[in-house]
Design a protein around this motif. Structure first.
Motif, PDB file in Angstrom:
ATOM      1  N   PRO A  83      20.728 -36.513  -0.507  1.00  0.00           N
ATOM      2  CA  PRO A  83      21.359 -37.341   0.513  1.00  0.00           C
ATOM      3  C   PRO A  83      22.754 -36.827   0.849  1.00  0.00           C
ATOM      4  CG  PRO A  83      21.306 -38.477  -1.603  1.00  0.00           C
ATOM      5  CD  PRO A  83      20.503 -37.245  -1.762  1.00  0.00           C
ATOM      6  N   THR A  84      23.020 -36.660   2.133  1.00  0.00           N
ATOM      7  CA  THR A  84      24.307 -36.197   2.604  1.00  0.00           C
ATOM      8  C   THR A  84      24.469 -36.637   4.045  1.00  0.00           C
ATOM      9  OG1 THR A  84      25.701 -34.270   2.982  1.00  0.00           O
ATOM     10  CG2 THR A  84      23.345 -33.961   3.259  1.00  0.00           C
ATOM     11  N   ASP A  85      25.691 -36.555   4.537  1.00  0.00           N
ATOM     12  CA  ASP A  85      25.978 -37.032   5.877  1.00  0.00           C
ATOM     13  C   ASP A  85      26.014 -35.909   6.898  1.00  0.00           C
ATOM     14  OD1 ASP A  85      26.181 -39.575   4.902  1.00  0.00           O
ATOM     15  OD2 ASP A  85      28.332 -39.416   4.490  1.00  0.00           O
ATOM     16  N   THR A  86      25.776 -34.667   6.475  1.00  0.00           N
ATOM     17  CA  THR A  86      25.862 -33.565   7.418  1.00  0.00           C
ATOM     18  C   THR A  86      24.639 -33.549   8.313  1.00  0.00           C
ATOM     19  OG1 THR A  86      24.777 -32.104   5.850  1.00  0.00           O
ATOM     20  CG2 THR A  86      27.174 -32.200   5.754  1.00  0.00           C
ATOM     21  N   PRO A  87      24.805 -33.131   9.583  1.00  0.00           N
ATOM     22  CA  PRO A  87      23.656 -33.082  10.497  1.00  0.00           C
ATOM     23  C   PRO A  87      22.583 -32.130  10.019  1.00  0.00           C
ATOM     24  CG  PRO A  87      25.761 -32.915  11.692  1.00  0.00           C
ATOM     25  CD  PRO A  87      26.078 -32.811  10.253  1.00  0.00           C
ATOM     26  N   ALA A  88      23.013 -31.004   9.405  1.00  0.00           N
ATOM     27  CA  ALA A  88      22.006 -30.040   8.952  1.00  0.00           C
ATOM     28  C   ALA A  88      21.108 -30.642   7.901  1.00  0.00           C
ATOM     29  CB  ALA A  88      22.706 -28.793   8.401  1.00  0.00           C
ATOM     30  N   ALA A  89      21.685 -31.434   7.005  1.00  0.00           N
ATOM     31  CA  ALA A  89      20.873 -32.049   5.956  1.00  0.00           C
ATOM     32  C   ALA A  89      19.949 -33.100   6.531  1.00  0.00           C
ATOM     33  CB  ALA A  89      21.780 -32.658   4.889  1.00  0.00           C
ATOM     34  N   GLN A  90      20.424 -33.805   7.582  1.00  0.00           N
ATOM     35  CA  GLN A  90      19.576 -34.820   8.183  1.00  0.00           C
ATOM     36  C   GLN A  90      18.372 -34.194   8.871  1.00  0.00           C
ATOM     37  OE1 GLN A  90      22.108 -37.093  10.747  1.00  0.00           O
ATOM     38  NE2 GLN A  90      23.257 -38.034   9.063  1.00  0.00           N
ATOM     39  N   GLU A  91      18.563 -32.979   9.441  1.00  0.00           N
ATOM     40  CA  GLU A  91      17.434 -32.306  10.082  1.00  0.00           C
ATOM     41  C   GLU A  91      16.383 -31.919   9.055  1.00  0.00           C
ATOM     42  OE1 GLU A  91      18.739 -29.035  12.354  1.00  0.00           O
ATOM     43  OE2 GLU A  91      20.025 -30.191  13.684  1.00  0.00           O
ATOM     44  N   ASN A  92      16.820 -31.586   7.838  1.00  0.00           N
ATOM     45  CA  ASN A  92      15.897 -31.136   6.808  1.00  0.00           C
ATOM     46  C   ASN A  92      15.513 -32.252   5.856  1.00  0.00           C
ATOM     47  OD1 ASN A  92      15.744 -28.376   7.572  1.00  0.00           O
ATOM     48  ND2 ASN A  92      17.820 -28.092   6.783  1.00  0.00           N
ATOM     49  N   SER A  93      15.791 -33.477   6.199  1.00  0.00           N
ATOM     50  CA  SER A  93      15.486 -34.576   5.296  1.00  0.00           C
ATOM     51  C   SER A  93      13.990 -34.781   5.139  1.00  0.00           C
ATOM     52  CB  SER A  93      16.143 -35.858   5.807  1.00  0.00           C
ATOM     53  OG  SER A  93      15.646 -36.167   7.110  1.00  0.00           O
ATOM     54  N   SER A  94      13.201 -34.289   6.092  1.00  0.00           N
ATOM     55  CA  SER A  94      11.750 -34.410   6.004  1.00  0.00           C
ATOM     56  C   SER A  94      11.184 -33.068   5.572  1.00  0.00           C
ATOM     57  CB  SER A  94      11.164 -34.813   7.364  1.00  0.00           C
ATOM     58  OG  SER A  94      11.672 -36.065   7.755  1.00  0.00           O
ATOM     59  N   PRO A  95      10.834 -32.905   4.319  1.00  0.00           N
ATOM     60  CA  PRO A  95      10.346 -31.615   3.845  1.00  0.00           C
ATOM     61  C   PRO A  95       8.981 -31.292   4.433  1.00  0.00           C
ATOM     62  CG  PRO A  95      10.078 -33.274   2.158  1.00  0.00           C
ATOM     63  CD  PRO A  95      10.837 -33.929   3.273  1.00  0.00           C
ATOM     64  N   ALA A  96       8.683 -29.985   4.432  1.00  0.00           N
ATOM     65  CA  ALA A  96       7.395 -29.543   4.963  1.00  0.00           C
ATOM     66  C   ALA A  96       6.285 -30.057   4.068  1.00  0.00           C
ATOM     67  CB  ALA A  96       7.365 -28.028   5.055  1.00  0.00           C
ATOM     68  N   GLY A  97       5.279 -30.722   4.653  1.00  0.00           N
ATOM     69  CA  GLY A  97       4.173 -31.261   3.875  1.00  0.00           C
ATOM     70  C   GLY A  97       3.188 -30.182   3.492  1.00  0.00           C
ATOM     71  N   LEU A  98       2.360 -30.482   2.513  1.00  0.00           N
ATOM     72  CA  LEU A  98       1.353 -29.537   2.063  1.00  0.00           C
ATOM     73  C   LEU A  98       0.142 -29.597   2.973  1.00  0.00           C
ATOM     74  CD1 LEU A  98       1.426 -30.071  -1.808  1.00  0.00           C
ATOM     75  CD2 LEU A  98       2.682 -28.410  -0.449  1.00  0.00           C
ATOM     76  N   LEU A  99      -0.378 -28.412   3.293  1.00  0.00           N
ATOM     77  CA  LEU A  99      -1.608 -28.333   4.058  1.00  0.00           C
ATOM     78  C   LEU A  99      -2.791 -28.497   3.118  1.00  0.00           C
ATOM     79  CD1 LEU A  99      -0.785 -25.392   6.478  1.00  0.00           C
ATOM     80  CD2 LEU A  99      -0.722 -27.832   6.957  1.00  0.00           C
ATOM     81  N   PRO A 100      -3.955 -28.832   3.627  1.00  0.00           N
ATOM     82  CA  PRO A 100      -5.136 -28.994   2.760  1.00  0.00           C
ATOM     83  C   PRO A 100      -5.426 -27.715   1.977  1.00  0.00           C
ATOM     84  CG  PRO A 100      -5.564 -29.900   4.932  1.00  0.00           C
ATOM     85  CD  PRO A 100      -4.235 -29.210   5.036  1.00  0.00           C
ATOM     86  N   GLY A 101      -5.607 -27.870   0.681  1.00  0.00           N
ATOM     87  CA  GLY A 101      -5.936 -26.738  -0.178  1.00  0.00           C
ATOM     88  C   GLY A 101      -4.739 -26.023  -0.764  1.00  0.00           C
ATOM     89  N   GLU A 102      -3.530 -26.343  -0.345  1.00  0.00           N
ATOM     90  CA  GLU A 102      -2.346 -25.664  -0.847  1.00  0.00           C
ATOM     91  C   GLU A 102      -1.897 -26.266  -2.177  1.00  0.00           C
ATOM     92  OE1 GLU A 102       0.116 -23.790   2.896  1.00  0.00           O
ATOM     93  OE2 GLU A 102       0.648 -25.782   2.173  1.00  0.00           O
ATOM     94  N   THR A 103      -1.321 -25.418  -3.006  1.00  0.00           N
ATOM     95  CA  THR A 103      -0.753 -25.839  -4.284  1.00  0.00           C
ATOM     96  C   THR A 103       0.671 -25.322  -4.383  1.00  0.00           C
ATOM     97  OG1 THR A 103      -1.621 -23.866  -5.388  1.00  0.00           O
ATOM     98  CG2 THR A 103      -2.978 -25.858  -5.458  1.00  0.00           C
ATOM     99  N   VAL A 104       1.464 -25.937  -5.254  1.00  0.00           N
ATOM    100  CA  VAL A 104       2.858 -25.558  -5.464  1.00  0.00           C
ATOM    101  C   VAL A 104       2.987 -24.920  -6.838  1.00  0.00           C
ATOM    102  CG1 VAL A 104       5.248 -26.348  -5.573  1.00  0.00           C
ATOM    103  CG2 VAL A 104       3.647 -27.428  -3.992  1.00  0.00           C
ATOM    104  N   VAL A 105       3.592 -23.736  -6.876  1.00  0.00           N
ATOM    105  CA  VAL A 105       3.838 -23.033  -8.130  1.00  0.00           C
ATOM    106  C   VAL A 105       5.344 -22.895  -8.298  1.00  0.00           C
ATOM    107  CG1 VAL A 105       3.539 -20.884  -9.399  1.00  0.00           C
ATOM    108  CG2 VAL A 105       1.666 -21.775  -8.022  1.00  0.00           C
ATOM    109  N   ASN A 106       5.857 -23.293  -9.448  1.00  0.00           N
ATOM    110  CA  ASN A 106       7.288 -23.223  -9.726  1.00  0.00           C
ATOM    111  C   ASN A 106       7.569 -22.027 -10.628  1.00  0.00           C
ATOM    112  OD1 ASN A 106       8.561 -25.954  -8.682  1.00  0.00           O
ATOM    113  ND2 ASN A 106       6.601 -26.481  -9.635  1.00  0.00           N
ATOM    114  N   GLU A 107       8.525 -21.207 -10.203  1.00  0.00           N
ATOM    115  CA  GLU A 107       8.983 -20.074 -11.008  1.00  0.00           C
ATOM    116  C   GLU A 107      10.467 -19.881 -10.753  1.00  0.00           C
ATOM    117  OE1 GLU A 107       6.645 -16.327 -11.401  1.00  0.00           O
ATOM    118  OE2 GLU A 107       8.497 -15.380 -10.701  1.00  0.00           O
ATOM    119  N   GLY A 108      11.257 -19.839 -11.805  1.00  0.00           N
ATOM    120  CA  GLY A 108      12.692 -19.788 -11.624  1.00  0.00           C
ATOM    121  C   GLY A 108      13.166 -21.034 -10.904  1.00  0.00           C
TER     122      GLY A 108
END
Length: 674
Positions: A83-108
Motif C-alpha cells: 500500500p502506497t499513495d504514489t500513482p505508479a503503485a496504484q496502477e499496479n495494485s491489481s496484480p496479473a492473474g494466473l491463466l488456466p494451467g499456469e503455476t508459480v515457482v519461487n526462486e530467490g
C-alpha cells in the motif's frame, strides 16, 4: 494456444522500443489490436522468420507504466501489492492473474509463472548456476561502477570481510580495504532501481525469463535488462513475468534471433556490459556475435551442456564447433573448460580482442565460464603462446603440453617465434604405448583469484542471500586452492588402476608429492583429482614405491601391458608417505560442501522442447526403460520365451517355432512382468 499467445503478445517489449507516457484509452486499444494482428499473422506463417513480425511492430510504441521496484512475497494468485499513495503503485495494485494451467515457482526473490504443460522451462538443479551468476555479476558491477562513481548496495550485506583460507592475516590488505572504504562514491545503486550509469545486461536465450527477473530483483546497479528469446510464446511469458514481479521498468522482453540481436548491437555505444548465454546444448553458434556485442571490459557468461562432445566422445564434432579436438581422459572436465576458453579467445582475436577469464567451473552436467573481453592489437599477439596441444598416452595416461607459440621479453619489446617440439617421442617413455593428440586448448590460468576471492567474501558474509550459498562457498574455496599455472590433473584411482594395485589414500599421496618438493592441489572438477607440477616420471616413481609396500602379482601381468613395463623399472628416488599437515587443504578441513550428491531423480538436462510447445516424453521414458536393465540378467535360456521377438514383429524371423523368443504379439509388457 494461438489465442493465448495473441492475448499475451501486447506485453512483449522489444529491445529497440522505448517508454512513453501512458496513452489514451483509444491509442492503447489501437496499439493492442495492431500487436495482436502482427502476432496472429506471424503465427499463421509458422514463425519461419521474425522479419515480418519485426516490420509489423516497427511503428508501434509500447505503453509503459511505472512499476514498483520493491519485490513482494507471492501467493497462489500473485504478489501482494504494497500500500502506497504514489500513482505508479496504484496502477499496479491489481496484480496479473494466473491463466488456466499456469503455476508459480519461487526462486530467490523471483516468483515466476510457468505453463504446467511445458516443464522444460524450469530446471531446479540449475539454481546453483543462477545464484553463482548473480553473485559474479554483483561483484563485477561493484568493481566497474566504482570507476564510474557509483557505490553498489546489496541487501543484507554488512562490512566487507575478506575470507582467507590461510590461517595468517595480511595487515597490508586490511589497511588497503580501510583506505578504499574511506572514499565512498556519492551515488549509490540498490537492487530493483534503475541506475543511469549502471550495466546493460542481455540474456540471449531467456525462455521464461527467470534469470533476467532475478537479475532485476537481486543485482544492484543495472540500467536495463534485455531478456530475449526467439519463441513468441517464451517472449510473451517473459513479459508477463516482468509485470508479475514489478520489474517492467528494468526488464525488457525481446523476440529476436539472439545472434542477429547481438550483431546489431556491435556499435561501441550500443554494446552490452554483460551478456549471458545459457543454451540447450552448444553455444558455438552464438560466440562470434557475443565477443563483438560485449563492451570494452564487459562480461561474458557462457554455459555449455554438450559435455558428451567436449569430454571426448566425438572429437571431430568438437573440432567443428570449437576448433579443438577433445579426447577421452580423466581430466576431460577441465579440458572442456579450456576448450571453450580457447574458442572464445580465437573468435575474439579475429576482431583484435582478447579474453581474461574470471571464473571457470565444471558443475553437475555442464560447464560455466565468466570472462572479460578487451580490445588491444598488441595483446592479441600473445594468443598463440596461450594455446597448447596435448599429447596423451593411451596406456598410462601421462600427458604433456606443447605450446602453439613462444614469446620472449626483449627489454621493452616482445619477441614472438614458433614453438619447438614435440615434447614426447614416438612412444611413451614409461609404458611404451602411443600418444593421442588433442587440443589446442587454453593453457593459461582459468581463474582470476583476486576476483574469485571477492565473490567468496561476499557470499560468505551474506549467506542468506542465495539458497545455494553453502555450495558456492565450497566450490569457490576449492577454486582458490587450485594451482593456477598447472593445467589438467591426474586422478589417484586411475594411476592405481594402471598398475593394478590398491589405491593410496589421498592425503598420503599428496604428502609424498610434497615431501619430494613438488606443489600439489585438488581440483573442483573431479573428486579424486591431483593437480601437481611434478613430471610424470616423479609420479610413477611414487606409485612404484607404493606398489612395493602393497605388491601386486607380477606373474599375472602381461609383458606388453603398461603395468608390467612401469613396474619393471626401479624408482629413482624413495617416496615418503608420512602425512604432512599441509597435505590436507583448508576446504577439506572445514568440511565445506564441495561435491554434492545427486539432488533428485532425473536431475540432468531436461528434454529439448518441441517446436510447437510442450515437452517430449520419449527421453524420460527411454531413461526409465534402460535403468537397472542388468540387475536381473537372464541365466536360463527358457526365460527368453517371456520376451517378444523383434524380428518376428518386423516379419524377418526365419526360426519359426524353434525361435527362443515369443511370437505372441498380444502379450503386453505388464503380463510379461507378472
Amino acid at each position: 494456444m494461438l489465442v493465448r499467445t495473441v492475448r499475451l503478445f501486447p506485453l512483449i517489449i522489444s529491445h529497440h522500443l522505448h517508454h512513453r507516457c501512458t496513452p489514451s484509452t483509444r491509442h492503447l486499444f489501437q496499439w493492442s489490436t495492431g500487436c495482436a494482428a502482427a502476432a496472429a499473422a506471424c503465427a499463421s506463417r509458422g514463425l519461419r522468420s521474425m522479419e515480418p513480425l519485426k516490420a509489423a511492430q516497427q511503428d508501434l510504441e509500447v505503453p509503459a507504466t511505472d512499476t514498483s521496484s520493491t519485490p513482494t512475497k507471492s501467493t497462489p494468485m500473485g504478489p501482494n501489492p504494497t500500500p502506497t499513495d504514489t500513482p505508479a503503485a496504484q496502477e499496479n495494485s491489481s496484480p496479473a492473474g494466473l491463466l488456466p494451467g499456469e503455476t508459480v515457482v519461487n526462486e530467490g526473490k523471483a516468483a515466476i509463472l510457468f505453463p504446467s504443460a511445458n516443464e522444460v522451462f524450469y530446471n531446479p538443479v540449475q539454481e546453483f548456476n543462477r545464484d553463482l551468476t548473480c553473485a559474479v555479476i554483483t561483484e563485477f558491477a561493484r568493481d566497474l561502477l566504482a570507476q564510474r562513481g557509483v557505490k553498489v548496495v546489496v541487501p543484507g550485506e554488512k562490512e566487507r570481510v575478506v575470507v582467507s583460507l590461510s590461517e595468517e592475516t595480511n595487515e597490508a590488505d586490511t589497511q588497503m580495504e580501510e583506505k578504499n572504504g574511506a572514499e565512498e562514491p556519492a551515488v549509490t545503486a540498490t537492487v530493483g532501481e534503475k541506475c543511469e550509469r549502471g550495466l546493460r545486461v542481455l540474456e540471449g536465450l531467456a525462455a521464461s525469463g527467470l534469470r533476467s527477473v532475478r537479475f532485476a530483483l537481486e543485482v544492484p546497479g543495472l540500467q536495463s535488462v534485455t531478456a530475449n528469446d526467439f519463441s513468441t510464446k517464451a517472449a510473451a511469458l517473459i513479459a508477463r513475468n516482468a509485470q508479475y514481479n514489478k520489474v517492467s521498468h528494468l526488464l525488457q522482453a525481446s523476440c529476436r534471433d539472439a545472434s542477429m540481436l547481438m550483431y546489431e548491437m556491435r556499435g561501441k555505444k550500443e554494446r552490452y556490459d554483460v551478456i549471458d548465454l545459457d543454451p540447450y546444448g552448444s553455444p558455438a553458434s552464438f560466440l562470434d556475435a557475443a565477443v563483438q556485442a560485449v563492451s570494452e571490459g564487459g562480461l561474458l557468461c557462457i554455459t555449455c551442456t554438450d559435455m558428451a562432445v567436449m569430454a571426448g566422445n566425438s572429437g571431430e564434432t568438437c573440432y567443428s564447433k570449437y576448433g579443438s579436438v577433445s579426447i577421452k581422459a580423466k581430466y576431460c572436465h577441465e579440458m572442456a573448460l579450456r576448450i571453450i576458453l580457447h574458442s572464445l579467445d580465437q573468435r575474439a582475436g579475429v576482431y583484435q580482442r582478447y579474453i581474461q577469464p574470471l571464473l571457470s567451473v565444471s558443475v553437475d552436467f555442464y560447464i560455466r565460464v565468466f570472462v572479460r573481453v578487451f580490445t588491444g592489437q598488441a595483446k592479441v599477439k600473445n594468443s598463440a603462446s596461450k594455446q597448447a596441444l596435448i599429447y596423451n598416452c593411451v596406456g598410462c595416461g601421462s600427458f604433456h603440453l606443447q605450446r602453439m607459440g613462444r614469446r620472449t621479453s626483449n627489454g621493452k619489446h616482445m619477441k614472438y617465434s614458433a614453438a619447438t617440439g614435440p615434447p614426447v617421442g614416438p612412444e611413451c617413455e614409461h609404458c611404451g604405448q602411443r600418444h593421442q593428440l588433442g587440443g589446442p586448448i587454453w593453457a593459461e590460468p582459468i581463474h582470476d583469484f583476486s576476483f574469485v576471492q571477492k565473490v567468496l567474501s561476499a557470499v560468505s558474509g551474506n549467506p542468506s542471500r542465495f539458497g545455494t550459498s553453502k555450495r558456492i562457498e565450497g566450490m569457490l574455496s576449492m577454486v582458490t586452492e587450485e594451482l593456477e599455472d598447472v593445467p589438467l590433473y591426474y586422478t589417484v584411482d586411475s594411476l592405481s588402476s594402471t598398475i593394478h594395485c590398491n589405491t593410496p589414500p589421498l592425503l598420503q599421496f599428496r604428502s609424498a608429492l610434497l615431501h619430494a618438493g613438488h606443489r600439489v592441489s585438488l581440483s573442483h572438477a573431479c573428486k579424486n583429482a591431483i593437480k601437481t607440477d611434478a613430471p610424470p616420471a616423479a609420479i610413477w616413481d611414487i606409485m612404484r614405491c607404493w606398489e612395493k609396500a602393497n605388491p601386486v602379482k607380477r606373474e599375472k601381468l602381461s609383458e606388453t601391458s603398461p603395468a608390467f613395463k612401469i613396474l619393471s623399472t626401479e624408482p629413482s628416488q624413495e617416496a615418503c608417505f608420512t602425512v604432512r599437515e599441509d597435505a590436507n587443504p583448508q576446504s577439506r578441513k572445514r568440511h565445506l560442501t564441495r561435491f554434492q550428491e545427486n539432488p533428485q531423480a532425473f536431475w540432468g538436462p531436461k528434454a529439448r522442447a518441441k517446436s510447437g510447445g510442450g515437452i517430449s516424453g520419449d527421453l524420460q521414458d527411454k531413461r526409465k526403460k534402460c535403468q537397472n536393465k542388468r540387475k536381473n540378467q537372464i541365466t536360463d535360456s527358457s526365460q527368453l520365451k517371456n520376451y517378444p521377438c523383434k524380428k518376428f514383429k518386423q516379419g524377418t524371423c526365419t526360426h519359426g517355432d524353434k525361435c527362443c523368443y515369443s511370437h505372441d504379439l498380444n502379450q503386453t509388457s505388464e503380463e510379461k512382468m507378472e
